[in-house]
Each structure stands twice: as C-alpha cells, then as structure tokens.
Scaffold this motif. Structure first.
Motif, PDB file in Angstrom:
ATOM      1  N   ARG A  67       0.846  -1.202   0.000  1.00 26.45           N
ATOM      2  CA  ARG A  67       0.000   0.000   0.000  1.00 26.45           C
ATOM      3  C   ARG A  67       0.881   1.253   0.000  1.00 26.45           C
ATOM      4  O   ARG A  67       0.855   2.046   0.935  1.00 26.45           O
ATOM      5  CB  ARG A  67      -0.943   0.007   1.219  1.00 26.45           C
ATOM      6  N   ARG A 106       0.383   5.118   1.473  1.00 29.69           N
ATOM      7  CA  ARG A 106      -0.441   5.203   2.692  1.00 29.69           C
ATOM      8  C   ARG A 106       0.499   5.286   3.896  1.00 29.69           C
ATOM      9  O   ARG A 106       1.470   4.539   3.968  1.00 29.69           O
ATOM     10  CB  ARG A 106      -1.374   4.012   2.803  1.00 29.69           C
ATOM     11  N   ASN A 130      -5.730   6.692   4.196  1.00 28.29           N
ATOM     12  CA  ASN A 130      -4.316   6.746   4.554  1.00 28.29           C
ATOM     13  C   ASN A 130      -3.876   5.506   5.345  1.00 28.29           C
ATOM     14  O   ASN A 130      -2.709   5.343   5.674  1.00 28.29           O
ATOM     15  CB  ASN A 130      -4.037   8.022   5.370  1.00 28.29           C
TER      16      ASN A 130
END
Ligand SMILES: *Cc1c(COP(=O)(O)O)cnc(C)c1O
Length: 412
Positions: free
Chosen positions: A114, A117, A162
């Motif tokens: 990810r 993030r 996030n």
C-alpha cells in the motif's frame, strides 16, 4: 446448587466426544491446569519425537538430516498443517520465528503493498507486543509511517484512505471478547486497507476460515492451544494474492535460491519469501506433534466443549461473585468469547498464588484479572467445578492473604 452442577458436569463428561484426548497428554495427577491458553500441556508423543530428532537425526545424521530428514522444508510442512486449522490453503502458511517477528513481517509486507499510505492502525488494549512492533516500525521509518491505536469501539470508523494496514487480535487476551473476523475484515477492506489478524488466542480453539473471510495476513502462537511447547515457533499466513509483497526481513531462507549463495537478495516465490533464517528444527518438531494431535480433532467439538466449560465456570462462580466480589471481565455469552474467562478481583494476584498451593494453575493479568484458560482437549467439566471449589476454600480461609503473595513476580 453445587450438587446440581456436579450432576450436570458428570453428564457432560460422560457424553464428551473429546474425553479420550486427555490421556494423550502428560498431566500430573491432581493438577487442574487452567493456563493452556498461555502454555499448552505436553503431548505424550512429544518426548519420543524429540528423542528421534535429537538422537537419530541430529546425533547420527548430523548435517545430512537437512535433506534426509526433511529438516529444510519443516516451516512449509508444519505451515501447511496449520493452514488446515485456520482455513488457509496449502502454500499460504509458514511456521517460523516468533509471533512478534511475524507481526513485523506482516505489517511491513502490508505497507509495501500500500505505497503512499502512511498509517498502521490497531486498537488500544491490544496485546502489548502488537502495539510495540508497530511503534518500532514508526521509529524505523523515520516517521513516514505513523502507528496509531484507537479505542476498540472506534476502530472501524478510524480506517481511511491513509491506512495501509490494521492489526487486530481476534480473541482479546484479557477479556476473551472475539471480533467477527469476516465482517471486520470486510469493513476494513472497504477503505482499501489490508487486515492482519493475530490468532494467538484463537488457533486450535475456534473454527477459523481465513480465506472465507478474505483475510490478508495472519499470525499466531505455537505454544498456546497448539501445544507446541515453550517458545514454539509461531506461524504466518499470507493470502496468495499478497505473495508479491516486498520482504523487509530479507534473510537467506526467503531467497529464491538460498544455496546459490548469490550476492544480491531475490525473494522466493510464494509464502517462502516470508522465511528469514535457518528453521528452528527442534522447536518445529515439537510443534508438529501438537499440530498433528489437533488435526485429529473435529474443531467444532472443541468449540462446543469450550463453550460448555465456560458456561459451567460462569455458573459455578456466581456464588463467589456475590460473596467475595469477583466480577466477570468479559462476555457472558459464549458466542462472543474465545476460550478463556477472566474475573476481576482486587486480590487477583495473591489469589492466583494461593490457588497454586491447591494445585490449580490459572494466571494473573494486570491490573486485577484472574484468567482461566479453557482447553477442551485435556480439561474435564468436573475439573472446572473442582477448581471453583478450591478457589472457594482460598476465599473462605483467606489463604491468599500472605505477605509473600503481595510482590508481583517478573513473569506472570
Ligand atoms: C501470546 C501472544 C503473543 C505472543 O507473541 P510472542 O512473540 O510469541 O511472544 C502475541 N500476540 C498475542 C495476541 C498473544 O496473545
């Protein structure tokens, strides 16, 4: 009232489909062990297996045993067996390292999947190592990754675009409260975050189906309900779709060709890339015995019996709650709890010590919880009533009230 419960316990024991498993463990006569959620009992078969691994494979075979005795593939072999207990597929689980280290691996893998993030999230009151490992990652990242803990009830609302990963314990180590694995996973993934489940207090105690729940990663202990012995290797599950994660603990056993001794790291395919160093052969051998035993059992019987043991304990404790001030510190409804039950009492620590004098082993969790682990493979329903009777004596005679029981030991 106690007499009714005794008859009830007797009936449950007579009809118990798991009754035969008690004899597969080495348990001292008279001992009531209510701590198998912390360190499981010793399977009788373990000593023989260790004798073979140490005497023959190590003592005689020496280094040839890496291949001849299949030592080198033990993390995958034992991992594939654990996979059957947690609803994972072959090739998705390895048995290696500690739960703490595997938490680090899963978190950093999730972060790599990810990019962009900047937050990893958990709930307050989680088992300390889970939070500590997150905090270490924050420090190591130089603040690029923030580790955040929010109150359990606020967790789902705290996940946003996030959040790289959410680390959650399925069954809470103190309260035994169990989260809905599938529903929680679904809600968290709606924001695009990955979910890492800590199954330390669930594996070998509850029915688990990680792939049905679409879980991303999971970790868990080998020495609790799997009866793998003190310091047993832990396990790591990575869903196949996450096998492209970039390992941060890039050790040589996770290399594509460990014995090519290449200069540069090249991750292995599959779950193997989550291996790091040389397999813990002795620990894995003992763990495999515990896992094999668990695979003989229908886990639905385990869950049903665990619920019955817990319900019986709660009913038997009722008089002590009113007379001596114990308070149930977790769900009364068996569907909402795992396989241990905590009671809060201001003298919890001293009572746990006094119970040991009476050959009942439970454990203490700060600040004032007595925790009773319920292990269906080797506990009888009658043991629960005997334990409560011994606790009643401890309370009536105030045998907990000794100066030496006021100092909390280094390991509880
Ligand atoms: C027991 C437990 C651990 C233990 O981690 P180790 O690395 O084996 O010491 C981790 N998480 C939870 C939730 C536990 O209950």
């Amino acid at each position: 009232m106690m007499r009714d419960l005794a008859a009830h316990a007797g009936e449950l024991d007579a009809a118990d489909p798991l009754a035969g498993f008690r004899d597969r463990f080495s348990i001292r006569e008279g001992l009531i062990y209510l701590d198998g959620n912390s360190l499981g009992c010793l399977p009788k078969a373990t000593a023989g297996r260790m004798q073979q691994v140490i005497g023959e494979q190590w003592g005689e075979g020496l280094i040839t045993s890496w291949l001849d005795a299949d030592w080198s593939t033990m993390p995958q072999r034992v991992g594939d067996k654990i996979a059957q207990l947690i609803g994972a597929n072959e090739g998705e689980v390895i048995a290696a390292d500690s739960t703490s280290v595997n938490i680090f691996k899963a978190l950093t893998a999730a972060i790599s999947l990810r990019p962009g993030r900047g937050e990893i999230l958990t709930e307050t009151t989680n088992f300390p190592t889970d939070a500590y490992m997150m905090q270490g990652i924050e420090t190591f990242s130089g603040g690029r990754i923030k580790a955040r803990a929010v109150p359990p009830d606020d967790l789902l609302d705290a996940v946003d675009e996030n959040t790289a990963a959410v680390l959650l314990t399925h069954v809470h180590y103190k309260s035994a409260k169990a989260r809905d694995l599938a529903e929680t996973t679904r809600r968290i993934q709606q924001s695009g975050a990955l979910v890492i489940w800590d199954l330390s207090h669930s594996t070998g105690a509850l029915e688990l189906d990680l792939n049905a729940a679409n879980a991303d990663f999971a970790v868990g202990c080998g020495y609790k309900f799997l009866n793998g012995g003190p310091g047993a290797p832990a396990f790591l599950f990575a869903a196949q779709r996450n096998h492209n994660a970039e390992p941060v603990l890039s050790g040589w056993f996770g290399h594509a060709k460990p014995f090519a001794f290449e200069e540069d790291y090249q991750p292995a395919g599959g779950v193997d890339r989550f291996l790091c160093g040389t397999p813990y052969v002795l620990g894995l051998a003992a763990l495999e015995v515990g896992v094999d035993l668990m695979l003989e059992v229908d886990i639905r019987h385990v869950r049903t019996k665990s619920n019955a043991l817990g319900d019986l304990l709660i009913e038997a404790m009722e008089p002590l709650c009113s007379e001596f001030g114990f308070e149930l510190a977790g769900p009364a409804n068996s569907a909402e709890r795992g396989s241990h039950i905590g009671y809060a009492h201001e003298n919890a620590y001293a009572m746990v010590q006094a119970l040991r004098e009476k050959d009942v082993i439970a454990d203490f969790r700060t600040p004032e919880i007595i925790r009773f682990g319920l292990t269906p493979l080797y506990l009888r329903h009658s043991d629960i009533l005997d334990a409560v009777e011994r606790l009643t004596k401890v309370c009536r005679t105030r045998s907990w009230n000794k100066p030496e029981y006021r100092t909390v030991a280094a390991v509880t």
